[in-house]
Design an enzyme around this catalytic site. Structure first.
Site, PDB file in Angstrom:
ATOM      1  CB  SER A  12      66.946  46.456  36.286  1.00  0.00           C
ATOM      2  OG  SER A  12      67.479  47.383  35.367  1.00  0.00           O
ATOM      3  CG  ASN A  87      60.883  54.442  35.275  1.00  0.00           C
ATOM      4  OD1 ASN A  87      61.136  55.577  35.648  1.00  0.00           O
ATOM      5  ND2 ASN A  87      61.825  53.504  35.191  1.00  0.00           N
ATOM      6  CB  SER A 139      62.130  64.609  31.333  1.00  0.00           C
ATOM      7  OG  SER A 139      63.140  65.574  31.508  1.00  0.00           O
ATOM      8  CE1 TYR A 152      65.155  60.987  28.285  1.00  0.00           C
ATOM      9  CE2 TYR A 152      65.080  63.319  28.875  1.00  0.00           C
ATOM     10  CZ  TYR A 152      65.029  61.981  29.245  1.00  0.00           C
ATOM     11  OH  TYR A 152      64.842  61.641  30.571  1.00  0.00           O
ATOM     12  CB  ALA A 154      60.623  64.961  20.258  1.00  0.00           C
ATOM     13  CB  ALA A 155      60.472  60.787  23.526  1.00  0.00           C
ATOM     14  CE  LYS A 156      61.686  60.873  29.245  1.00  0.00           C
ATOM     15  NZ  LYS A 156      61.108  59.661  29.853  1.00  0.00           N
ATOM     16  CB  ILE A 185      66.479  62.068  39.348  1.00  0.00           C
ATOM     17  CG1 ILE A 185      65.161  62.853  39.193  1.00  0.00           C
ATOM     18  CG2 ILE A 185      66.401  61.062  40.489  1.00  0.00           C
ATOM     19  CD1 ILE A 185      64.729  63.683  40.370  1.00  0.00           C
TER      20      ILE A 185
HETATM   21  P1  NAP Z   1      68.346  54.467  34.123  1.00  0.00           P
HETATM   22  O1  NAP Z   1      69.077  54.495  35.413  1.00  0.00           O
HETATM   23  O2  NAP Z   1      69.111  54.506  32.850  1.00  0.00           O
HETATM   24  O3  NAP Z   1      67.359  53.187  34.134  1.00  0.00           O
HETATM   25  C1  NAP Z   1      66.573  52.905  33.027  1.00  0.00           C
HETATM   26  C2  NAP Z   1      65.833  51.598  33.249  1.00  0.00           C
HETATM   27  O4  NAP Z   1      65.057  51.295  32.079  1.00  0.00           O
HETATM   28  C3  NAP Z   1      66.747  50.415  33.466  1.00  0.00           C
HETATM   29  O5  NAP Z   1      66.146  49.493  34.343  1.00  0.00           O
HETATM   30  C4  NAP Z   1      66.849  49.809  32.059  1.00  0.00           C
HETATM   31  O6  NAP Z   1      67.254  48.458  32.133  1.00  0.00           O
HETATM   32  C5  NAP Z   1      65.427  49.994  31.593  1.00  0.00           C
HETATM   33  N1  NAP Z   1      65.203  49.999  30.137  1.00  0.00           N
HETATM   34  C6  NAP Z   1      65.780  50.788  29.207  1.00  0.00           C
HETATM   35  N2  NAP Z   1      65.302  50.497  27.980  1.00  0.00           N
HETATM   36  C7  NAP Z   1      64.389  49.512  28.151  1.00  0.00           C
HETATM   37  C8  NAP Z   1      63.538  48.780  27.251  1.00  0.00           C
HETATM   38  N3  NAP Z   1      63.541  49.034  25.943  1.00  0.00           N
HETATM   39  N4  NAP Z   1      62.746  47.821  27.760  1.00  0.00           N
HETATM   40  C9  NAP Z   1      62.729  47.554  29.098  1.00  0.00           C
HETATM   41  N5  NAP Z   1      63.503  48.225  29.985  1.00  0.00           N
HETATM   42  C10 NAP Z   1      64.315  49.184  29.516  1.00  0.00           C
HETATM   43  O7  NAP Z   1      67.301  55.679  34.025  1.00  0.00           O
HETATM   44  P2  NAP Z   1      66.667  56.613  35.164  1.00  0.00           P
HETATM   45  O8  NAP Z   1      67.538  57.803  35.300  1.00  0.00           O
HETATM   46  O9  NAP Z   1      66.287  55.825  36.355  1.00  0.00           O
HETATM   47  O10 NAP Z   1      65.363  57.124  34.394  1.00  0.00           O
HETATM   48  C11 NAP Z   1      64.098  56.492  34.523  1.00  0.00           C
HETATM   49  C12 NAP Z   1      63.064  57.320  33.792  1.00  0.00           C
HETATM   50  O11 NAP Z   1      63.038  58.649  34.324  1.00  0.00           O
HETATM   51  C13 NAP Z   1      63.337  57.483  32.295  1.00  0.00           C
HETATM   52  O12 NAP Z   1      62.139  57.499  31.578  1.00  0.00           O
HETATM   53  C14 NAP Z   1      64.003  58.840  32.220  1.00  0.00           C
HETATM   54  O13 NAP Z   1      63.854  59.426  30.955  1.00  0.00           O
HETATM   55  C15 NAP Z   1      63.239  59.590  33.288  1.00  0.00           C
HETATM   56  N6  NAP Z   1      63.931  60.761  33.810  1.00  0.00           N
HETATM   57  C16 NAP Z   1      65.132  60.639  34.443  1.00  0.00           C
HETATM   58  C17 NAP Z   1      65.751  61.785  34.928  1.00  0.00           C
HETATM   59  C18 NAP Z   1      67.051  61.734  35.645  1.00  0.00           C
HETATM   60  O14 NAP Z   1      67.570  62.826  35.975  1.00  0.00           O
HETATM   61  N7  NAP Z   1      67.630  60.591  35.916  1.00  0.00           N
HETATM   62  C19 NAP Z   1      65.137  63.026  34.764  1.00  0.00           C
HETATM   63  C20 NAP Z   1      63.926  63.093  34.118  1.00  0.00           C
HETATM   64  C21 NAP Z   1      63.327  61.958  33.661  1.00  0.00           C
HETATM   65  P3  NAP Z   1      68.068  47.715  30.925  1.00  0.00           P
HETATM   66  O15 NAP Z   1      69.064  48.692  30.396  1.00  0.00           O
HETATM   67  O16 NAP Z   1      68.659  46.512  31.567  1.00  0.00           O
HETATM   68  O17 NAP Z   1      67.005  47.357  29.932  1.00  0.00           O
END
Ligand code: NAP
Length: 244
Positions: A12, A87, A139, A152, A154-156, A185
Site C-alpha cells: 500500500s 515484501n 535487509s 528485525y 534475526a528475521a531478515k 531506502i
Molecule cells: P513501509 O513503508 O512501512 O510499508 C510496509 C507495508 O507493509 C505497508 O503497505 C503495510 O501496510 C504493509 N504491512 C505491514 N504489516 C503487514 C501485515 N502483517 N500484513 C499485510 N501487510 C502488512 O515499509 P518499507 O520501508 O516500504 O519496507 C518494505 C520492506 O522492505 C520491509 O520488509 C522492510 O523490512 C524492507 N526494508 C526496508 C528498508 C528501508 O530502508 N525502508 C531497508 C531494508 C529493508 P499496513 O500497515 O496498512 O498493513
C-alpha cells in the site's frame, strides 16, 4: 512480463507499492495487499486509473488464513500465480536489554511467519505451471546485524536461510528463489528515524545518498523476468555500498 500474475505483500506504500507499480507497468497482473482494506482498495483504484491490471486484498499476512485469502485471490482472478514478492515487513526497534517479548514476536510473525504462510500458499500453483519466481525482501541488517534491531535482524537473516533452502528444493521445478537486501531506502519506515541517525547512516554510504523505492523495484523486475531464469538462491544487495 505480459500476463504473468504477481502477488506483492505489503504494497500500500513504500517499496511494495513501487514494486507493484513497476511490475504492473511491465504488463504483469498484480495482486496488492496491506492490512487495511480501505487503503488497499483506494491504492488499487489509483493504479487501475494508471492503466494497470491490479486488485487489492486487505488481509494480515501474519496468519495462515490471511495468506491463503491473498493467494486465493490471484487464483480466482487470474488462474494462478507466477511471481511472489514477500515484501511486507515491520520494525519494533529497541536495544536488546529493553526489547520485550511482544516486540520480538510481532516482528518475527510479520517478517518471517508471513513469508512462510504466503510462500506455502503460492508454491503449489507455481509447481503446476513449472515456472515461478519467489523474491523475498530482506535487509542489509540481515547480513551485518544492527544495534537496536535484534528482532528485525534475526528475521531478515532468517529470510536468507529460508530462501536458499527454497532455491534448492524448487530448482527442479523451474522456480527460482532470491533475496533482495536493501540498505537505507527512503520510505515511511525510515522517515520515522531521528535526524541524527539518518545523518550517521548517510555518512556510512559510499554513494552519499539514500536509495529510492524504485531502486529496489528495478531489481525485483529483473529477478522476476525470463532473463533472470538461471539465478537462484542469491542475495542481491541494493544499498549504495552501505554494507561494504
Ligand atoms: P513501509 O513503508 O512501512 O510499508 C510496509 C507495508 O507493509 C505497508 O503497505 C503495510 O501496510 C504493509 N504491512 C505491514 N504489516 C503487514 C501485515 N502483517 N500484513 C499485510 N501487510 C502488512 O515499509 P518499507 O520501508 O516500504 O519496507 C518494505 C520492506 O522492505 C520491509 O520488509 C522492510 O523490512 C524492507 N526494508 C526496508 C528498508 C528501508 O530502508 N525502508 C531497508 C531494508 C529493508 P499496513 O500497515 O496498512 O498493513
Amino acid at each position: 512480463m505480459k500476463d504473468r500474475v504477481a502477488v506483492v505483500t505489503g504494497s500500500s506504500r513504500g517499496i511494495g507499492l513501487a514494486i507493484a507499480r513497476t511490475l504492473g507497468k511491465n504488463g504483469a497482473r498484480v495482486v496488492i495487499n496491506s492490512r487495511s482494506e480501505e487503503r488497499i482498495n483506494s491504492i488499487s483504484s489509483e493504479l487501475q486509473k494508471e492503466g494497470l491490471q491490479v486488485v487489492g486484498v486487505g488481509v494480515d499476512i501474519q496468519t495462515r488464513d490471511g495468506a491463503d485469502k491473498l493467494i486465493q485471490k490471484a487464483i480466482d482472478e487470474w488462474g494462478g500465480i507466477d511471481i511472489l514478492v514477500n515484501n511486507a515487513g515491520i520494525n519494533r526497534d529497541s536495544l536488546f536489554l529493553r526489547m520485550n517479548e511482544e516486540d520480538w514476536e510481532e516482528v518475527i510473525k510479520t517478517n518471517l511467519n508471513g513469508m512462510f504462510h504466503c510462500t506455502k500458499a503460492a508454491v503449489r500453483s507455481m509447481t503446476r505451471k513449472r515456472w515461478g519466481r519467489i523474491i523475498n525482501i530482506s535487509s542489509v541488517v540481515g547480513l551485518t546485524g544492527n544495534p537496536g534491531q535484534a528482532n528485525y535482524s534475526a528475521a531478515k537473516a532468517g529470510i536468507i536461510g529460508f530462501t536458499k533452502t527454497l532455491a534448492q528444493e524448487f530448482g527442479i521445478r523451474n522456480i527460482t528463489a532470491n533475496v533482495i537486501a536493501p540498505g537505507f531506502i527512503e520510505t515511511e519506515m525510515t522517515d520515522r528515524l531521528p535526524e541524527k541517525i539518518k545523518k550517521q547512516m548517510l555518512d556510512r554510504i559510499p554513494m552519499q545518498k539514500f536509495g529510492s523505492c524504485e531502486d529496489v523495484a528495478e531489481m525485483v523486475k529483473f529477478l522476476a523476468s525470463d532473463e533472470a531464469g538461471y539465478i537462484t538462491g542469491q542475495v542481491l544487495v541494493v544499498d549504495g555500498g552501505l554494507a561494504l
